[in-house]
Design a protein around this motif. Structure first.
Motif, PDB file in Angstrom:
ATOM      1  N   LYS A   1       0.841  -1.196   0.000  1.00 13.84           N
ATOM      2  CA  LYS A   1       0.000   0.000   0.000  1.00 13.84           C
ATOM      3  C   LYS A   1       0.880   1.251   0.000  1.00 13.84           C
ATOM      4  N   PRO A   2       0.382   2.364  -0.522  1.00  9.82           N
ATOM      5  CA  PRO A   2       1.074   3.638  -0.289  1.00  9.82           C
ATOM      6  C   PRO A   2       0.927   4.042   1.167  1.00  9.82           C
ATOM      7  N   SER A   3       1.774   4.990   1.609  1.00 15.06           N
ATOM      8  CA  SER A   3       1.739   5.381   3.012  1.00 15.06           C
ATOM      9  C   SER A   3       0.372   5.909   3.425  1.00 15.06           C
ATOM     10  N   SER A   4      -0.300   6.620   2.522  1.00 17.36           N
ATOM     11  CA  SER A   4      -1.618   7.159   2.842  1.00 17.36           C
ATOM     12  C   SER A   4      -2.635   6.048   3.071  1.00 17.36           C
ATOM     13  N   GLY A   5      -2.466   4.932   2.371  1.00 16.47           N
ATOM     14  CA  GLY A   5      -3.385   3.809   2.543  1.00 16.47           C
ATOM     15  C   GLY A   5      -3.035   2.914   3.701  1.00 16.47           C
TER      16      GLY A   5
ATOM     17  N   TYR B   1      -1.817   4.132   6.744  1.00 17.02           N
ATOM     18  CA  TYR B   1      -1.825   4.830   8.035  1.00 17.02           C
ATOM     19  C   TYR B   1      -2.848   4.260   9.005  1.00 17.02           C
TER      20      TYR B   1
END
Length: 463
Positions: free
Chosen positions: A239-243, A245
């Motif tokens: 996942k990207p960091s935004s996903g 958190y």
């Protein structure tokens, strides 16, 4: 404690609920000091507005709180709960009835929830004298279940790892006089739970399955299955960091199952309860499952990994197959499963799936009466071909990207056969911004409505 225990003190501050229709009469009956203060404050009985009224000595004479009048497009029975977040510490009582006294009192308790495990300073919260007409023991059991679930979800993954979630489940079982069985690590392969093992084997803490039962053997069988992914990196499909958190909440399904189990056992519902929690961390290491890997399942179906970030349905598949072998009368699973559900219905309205029409109607009915909203989506059979695999029986991820919540539910459906009635809930387990009865942060969705349904169907038991 949100409720004042013991005889109501004489100086408990009265809360008066007002609507546009009732305000003129209530205003005319106010003492002169309070009436002048309300006028100077330009108080109007708009929904959710509150005003603390002074007495002649500078103390609290009472509280005014606005409710929806007639007509209203929507009347929130949890609205009085807002008072628990805006009033100063002290003891309060309802001087007249809100729209629904029981739900108002429950909302007070749910709004008063604080996750302060990591804070030195504790809030001085207002206390409510329980209205005489409510079943306080029932409300406290519901609030305790929600508090348990919220605490589990809010706890960060460094403290809520697979060991800790297992401990929470085992502790709850012991609290109500039963013992949990735990299958852990490579023993999952020996006991035929290959999908749970495949998803969790890359983590530092091994995967596991917690299984406990409670209640008479001859009572109606009710089984709860909760997704327990303590943290979800997405695996190799990272996942990207935004996903990532909020991925501490990816065990929200397990927390929901435990919250509901607490309610059922605390109120002694006459059912044979079984709780199954597949618990893993979807981590990245040399042993992580890979896209295009194929694994067997407990059901006997082979599963191709189309995406390692669709891991929740894999661990649920093995747990559901085990649950189904027991042919329960009711089988419910709870999972923070898809972003597609949030895109379709938002964070506050979880979709549910079932092919049992009477059960679907009962769920909708109790969702309304419990103020625990859900919305039914279809197990649309033509979409089933979207999860066919070219090299296995099924893939865990529909390549098209369409109807993601529906195809996830169809995937789970492949693993349920004998249960008399199965329902899948695709929950969010989080409140992005605070609402009455629902503080910002972890949320236990659908547990209260299922408790209401079970209580209505099977009786209240003997607490």
């Amino acid at each position: 404690m949100p409720f004042f225990e013991g005889p109501a003190p004489a100086d408990a501050v009265p809360i008066t609920f007002v609507t546009p229709q009732s305000w003129p009469e209530i205003k005319a009956a106010l003492p002169a000091v309070a009436a002048h203060f309300a006028a100077a404050s330009k108080f109007e009985p708009t929904p959710g507005r509150s005003l603390i009224l002074p007495d002649a000595d500078g103390g609290f004479a009472g509280v005014l709180f606005g409710l929806e009048g007639h007509p209203a497009h929507f009347r929130d029975p949890f609205l009085p709960g807002k008072l628990a977040s805006v009033l100063p510490g002290g003891v309060y009582r309802f001087s007249n009835a809100p729209h629904d006294t029981a739900l108002a009192a429950l909302a007070w308790a749910l709004t008063a929830y604080r996750f302060d495990r990591y804070k030195k300073k504790k809030d001085d919260l207002p206390q409510l004298v329980p209205p005489r007409e409510i079943d306080l023991a029932r409300i406290k059991a519901l609030a305790a279940g929600v508090t348990l679930g919220r605490d589990l979800i809010n706890t960060p993954a460094n403290d809520m790892d697979p060991d800790a979630l297992e401990t929470a489940a085992v502790t709850l079982a012991a609290q109500f006089g039963t013992e949990a069985a735990v299958t852990i690590g490579d023993d999952l392969l020996k006991e035929n739970f290959p999908l749970i093992h495949a998803v969790g084997r890359a983590a530092a803490k091994p995967p596991r399955l917690v299984d406990f039962s409670w209640g008479p053997d001859d009572a109606p069988k009710v089984t709860l299955v909760g997704k327990g992914v303590c943290f979800d990196t997405g695996g190799l499909d990272i996942k990207p960091s935004s996903g990532m958190y909020l991925m501490k909440k990816d065990m929200g399904g397990a927390a929901t199952a435990l919250a509901l189990a607490h309610m059922i056992m605390a109120r002694g519902l006459p059912v044979r309860l079984r709780v199954l929690l597949p618990i893993v961390e979807n981590a990245i290491s040399a042993d992580a499952m890979r896209p295009s890997d194929v694994y067997p399942s407990r059901k006997g179906l082979s599963v191709e990994v189309g995406n390692t970030d669709a891991e929740g349905r894999m661990i649920l598949a093995d747990a559901l197959a085990l649950a189904d072998e027991d042919a329960p009368e009711l089988l419910f699973d709870f999972a923070t499963l898809t972003g597609a559900a949030r895109a379709a219905l938002g964070p506050d309205l979880p979709p549910f799936y079932t092919e049992n029409e009477p059960l679907a109607a009962a769920i909708a009915e109790h969702a309304a009466t419990a103020n625990d909203p859900v919305w039914r989506l279809p197990l649309w059979q033509p979409y089933d071909k979207m999860i066919d695999s070219k090299i296995a029986d099924i893939t865990n991820n529909a390549a098209s990207g369409f109807a993601g919540s529906i195809t996830a539910a169809l995937f789970l459906k492949r693993f349920v056969e004998k249960s008399r009635a199965w329902t899948h809930f695709d929950i969010y387990a989080w409140t992005p911004s605070a609402k009455p009865g629902r503080p910002e942060g972890a949320e236990v969705q659908v547990a209260r409505l299922i408790f209401d349904l079970l209580e209505s169907r099977y009786g209240t038991g003997a607490p």
